[in-house]
Scaffold this motif. Structure first.
Motif, mmCIF file in Angstrom:
data_model
loop_
_atom_site.group_PDB
_atom_site.id
_atom_site.type_symbol
_atom_site.label_atom_id
_atom_site.label_comp_id
_atom_site.label_asym_id
_atom_site.label_seq_id
_atom_site.Cartn_x
_atom_site.Cartn_y
_atom_site.Cartn_z
ATOM 1 N N LEU A 51 3.221 -1.434 -12.055
ATOM 2 C CA LEU A 51 1.890 -2.038 -12.097
ATOM 3 C C LEU A 51 0.895 -1.108 -12.767
ATOM 4 N N VAL A 52 0.885 0.145 -12.355
ATOM 5 C CA VAL A 52 -0.048 1.110 -12.928
ATOM 6 C C VAL A 52 0.257 1.350 -14.401
ATOM 7 N N ASN A 53 1.546 1.305 -14.760
ATOM 8 C CA ASN A 53 1.929 1.504 -16.168
ATOM 9 C C ASN A 53 1.410 0.388 -17.065
ATOM 10 N N LEU A 54 1.217 -0.811 -16.509
ATOM 11 C CA LEU A 54 0.641 -1.897 -17.301
ATOM 12 C C LEU A 54 -0.752 -1.500 -17.786
ATOM 13 N N TYR A 55 -1.516 -0.889 -16.894
ATOM 14 C CA TYR A 55 -2.867 -0.457 -17.246
ATOM 15 C C TYR A 55 -2.820 0.662 -18.289
ATOM 16 N N SER A 89 10.204 -4.424 -10.210
ATOM 17 C CA SER A 89 11.112 -3.960 -9.165
ATOM 18 C C SER A 89 10.797 -4.680 -7.854
ATOM 19 N N PRO A 90 11.828 -5.033 -7.063
ATOM 20 C CA PRO A 90 11.569 -5.661 -5.764
ATOM 21 C C PRO A 90 11.123 -4.650 -4.709
ATOM 22 N N GLN A 91 11.242 -3.367 -5.016
ATOM 23 C CA GLN A 91 10.856 -2.318 -4.072
ATOM 24 C C GLN A 91 9.409 -1.896 -4.311
ATOM 25 N N ALA A 92 8.719 -1.532 -3.225
ATOM 26 C CA ALA A 92 7.288 -1.231 -3.293
ATOM 27 C C ALA A 92 6.975 -0.069 -4.223
ATOM 28 N N VAL A 93 7.758 1.005 -4.157
ATOM 29 C CA VAL A 93 7.477 2.192 -4.970
ATOM 30 C C VAL A 93 7.664 1.886 -6.449
ATOM 31 N N GLY A 94 8.769 1.237 -6.783
ATOM 32 C CA GLY A 94 9.033 0.890 -8.180
ATOM 33 C C GLY A 94 8.002 -0.081 -8.720
ATOM 34 N N PHE A 95 7.627 -1.074 -7.906
ATOM 35 C CA PHE A 95 6.630 -2.052 -8.349
ATOM 36 C C PHE A 95 5.296 -1.369 -8.619
ATOM 37 N N ALA A 96 4.887 -0.489 -7.709
ATOM 38 C CA ALA A 96 3.602 0.196 -7.856
ATOM 39 C C ALA A 96 3.548 0.994 -9.152
ATOM 40 N N SER A 97 4.642 1.679 -9.473
ATOM 41 C CA SER A 97 4.689 2.461 -10.700
ATOM 42 C C SER A 97 4.576 1.563 -11.927
ATOM 43 N N PRO A 122 -4.062 8.418 -13.426
ATOM 44 C CA PRO A 122 -4.500 8.816 -12.076
ATOM 45 C C PRO A 122 -5.673 7.998 -11.567
ATOM 46 N N ILE A 123 -6.574 7.599 -12.483
ATOM 47 C CA ILE A 123 -7.740 6.812 -12.065
ATOM 48 C C ILE A 123 -7.304 5.448 -11.558
ATOM 49 N N ILE A 124 -6.424 4.797 -12.318
ATOM 50 C CA ILE A 124 -5.942 3.468 -11.936
ATOM 51 C C ILE A 124 -5.143 3.549 -10.638
ATOM 52 N N LEU A 125 -4.300 4.560 -10.509
ATOM 53 C CA LEU A 125 -3.461 4.698 -9.318
ATOM 54 C C LEU A 125 -4.321 4.869 -8.067
ATOM 55 N N VAL A 126 -5.340 5.717 -8.156
ATOM 56 C CA VAL A 126 -6.237 5.937 -7.019
ATOM 57 C C VAL A 126 -7.000 4.652 -6.686
ATOM 58 N N ALA A 127 -7.512 3.964 -7.714
ATOM 59 C CA ALA A 127 -8.268 2.730 -7.490
ATOM 60 C C ALA A 127 -7.387 1.641 -6.887
ATOM 61 N N ALA A 128 -6.163 1.496 -7.405
ATOM 62 C CA ALA A 128 -5.246 0.485 -6.876
ATOM 63 C C ALA A 128 -4.872 0.794 -5.432
ATOM 64 N N THR A 148 0.829 -1.208 0.000
ATOM 65 C CA THR A 148 0.000 0.000 0.000
ATOM 66 C C THR A 148 0.859 1.252 0.000
ATOM 67 N N SER A 149 1.954 1.223 0.752
ATOM 68 C CA SER A 149 2.830 2.399 0.841
ATOM 69 C C SER A 149 3.463 2.732 -0.502
ATOM 70 N N GLY A 150 3.742 1.714 -1.316
ATOM 71 C CA GLY A 150 4.301 1.963 -2.641
ATOM 72 C C GLY A 150 3.339 2.724 -3.524
ATOM 73 N N LEU A 151 2.065 2.328 -3.468
ATOM 74 C CA LEU A 151 1.042 3.036 -4.243
ATOM 75 C C LEU A 151 0.809 4.440 -3.682
ATOM 76 N N PHE A 152 0.847 4.556 -2.360
ATOM 77 C CA PHE A 152 0.650 5.851 -1.709
ATOM 78 C C PHE A 152 1.772 6.819 -2.071
ATOM 79 N N SER A 153 2.992 6.310 -2.120
ATOM 80 C CA SER A 153 4.138 7.141 -2.481
ATOM 81 C C SER A 153 4.011 7.655 -3.906
ATOM 82 N N ASN A 154 3.571 6.787 -4.822
ATOM 83 C CA ASN A 154 3.351 7.204 -6.211
ATOM 84 C C ASN A 154 2.199 8.189 -6.318
ATOM 85 N N LEU A 155 1.171 7.975 -5.513
ATOM 86 C CA LEU A 155 -0.016 8.823 -5.569
ATOM 87 C C LEU A 155 0.307 10.264 -5.172
ATOM 88 N N LEU A 156 1.105 10.427 -4.115
ATOM 89 C CA LEU A 156 1.438 11.763 -3.624
ATOM 90 C C LEU A 156 2.761 12.292 -4.162
#
Length: 415
Positions: A269-273, A259-267, A283-289, A103-111
């Protein structure tokens, strides 16, 4: 509502789906597709199939008896209750730390912020604590159901469009799974460990079902309760397939790795979408994820203290002198502080932590599966209410497989 009476009883199955669509789907299923293509598709379907009896017992037992699944544990003696307590206490900080880190990886990307993972996880857990303390969990949970629906629709859309995406592939053949390869077997165990969710979550399902009691104390009819559960269970299974397909179509044999790191993985993942759907959807996918994973974090952070406090009151007489609410908050603090310390001193590599947590859950699974089988086909459930013979066979097959594969993994890893 009168034309569709089952709609009035929907709830526990959706809560289950919201809790299940987390690490097992966003992380492990997507990684499975990215690394092995469609090679592990059958494994995802197989894991959900053989574990079905061990989750449906949470609904079946509660509707028949009107009691919590922990009462079923207790009916078998104190040993099963001790096993549940030890497994839950031994893994709850690991599981909460894992889902919070993702969750923190997605949160870091979100903000767009950079912060130490353990500190960011601390902020997320503190926010969860405050939400539970001021009683806003139910209101937020209602919103998160729609968020999960949004992510589900986006995932299905991205998966369908990914079949037409022009992704450069390597000329060489992609990685193939091998049962004799220790690394492949380790990932297989990790994939199945939380597919679809740790087995102890059946107790959560039981408590959620109890919460559906009407003011006069009536539980939902069995057919509607099972329909609700099956919608959630089948839905999460199909969604796991979608995540695997998305990872396979967009990353398999491309030379790219998560990426094995949460922030890199989150980015990534969203890029796949966004690669499949379009950059406008980022932004829609990032917020939903993010809210999907936050829902999982909040659910785990709330559920473990509740079931552990319930079990501890049954095992330790002195805990009966403490009110249920105080005991719940005691365990909340234990889970929160334990998770933060785990991230601070031991592990912030998301990949390693996820694989460790899911592997531990897989190794615990056969013990809990056997207990759930004994409850599902035990004396408290009348013969006419017990599942069909094929379910009995499926349950025993699942138990034998989980025990056998656990022994195989331990043998090739440690012996």
């Amino acid at each position: 509502m009168k034309r569709f009476p089952f709609l009035a009883y929907l709830g526990p199955g959706l809560l289950y789906a919201g809790a299940a669509v987390g690490v097992s789907h966003l992380v492990q299923s997507t990684r499975a597709g990215a690394v092995y293509g469609y090679g592990l598709l059958a494994v995802v379907l197989f894991a959900n199939l053989i574990k079905y009896p061990f989750f449906v017992v949470g609904t079946k037992y509660t509707i028949v008896t009107g009691k919590s699944l922990l009462d079923g544990y207790e009916s078998l003696g104190r040993l099963p209750l001790w096993i549940f307590f030890c497994i839950s206490v031994g893994t709850m900080c690991i599981i909460v730390a894992t889902v919070t880190l993702v969750t923190s990886g997605l949160f870091s990307n979100l903000l767009g912020i950079t912060m130490e993972p353990w500190l960011l996880c601390s902020i997320i857990l503190l926010f969860c604590f405050l939400l539970l303390a001021i009683g806003k969990f139910k209101a937020l949970d209602g919103l998160m159901k729609w968020i999960v629906v949004l992510l589900t629709v986006a995932t299905i859309l991205a998966m369908l469009l990914s079949f037409y995406a022009e992704i450069p592939k390597l000329q060489t053949e992609g990685k193939m799974f091998s049962i004799s390869d220790l690394g492949d077997v380790a990932f297989l165990i990790a994939l199945m460990g939380w597919m679809p969710i740790p087995i102890e979550a059946a107790v959560w399902q039981s408590d959620w079902t109890l919460a559906k009691k009407t003011p006069d104390g009536k539980l939902p009819p069995m057919k509607y309760a099972l329909l609700d559960f099956n919608i959630g269970y089948i839905g999460t299974t199909l969604l796991a397939v979608c995540f695997l397909a998305l990872g396979s179509n967009m990353m398999y044999n491309t030379g790219m790795e998560f990426s094995p790191q949460a922030v890199g993985f989150a980015s990534q993942l969203v890029n796949l979408y966004t690669t499949a759907i379009g950059s406008w959807s980022y932004p829609i996918i990032l917020v939903a994820a993010f809210f999907t994973m936050f829902s999982t974090t909040l659910t785990c952070f709330d559920a473990y203290p509740r079931v552990v406090s319930n079990a501890s009151r049954r095992l330790f007489a002195k805990f009966n002198q403490i009110s249920s609410e105080k005991l719940y908050w005691y365990w909340i603090l234990v889970v929160g502080l334990g998770s933060i310390l785990l991230l601070l001193f031991f592990q912030t590599n998301m990949k390693r932590l996820v694989d460790f947590a899911t592997t531990v859950s897989f190794l615990n699974a056969p013990i809990l599966a056997l207990i759930h089988h004994l409850i599902l086909f035990g004396k408290e459930i009348p013969k006419e209410e017990r599942p069909k013979p094929w379910m009995n066979l499926l349950s025993w097959f699942g138990i034998l497989f989980l025990f056998g594969f656990s022994v195989y993994y331990i043998n090739i890893t440690f012996l």
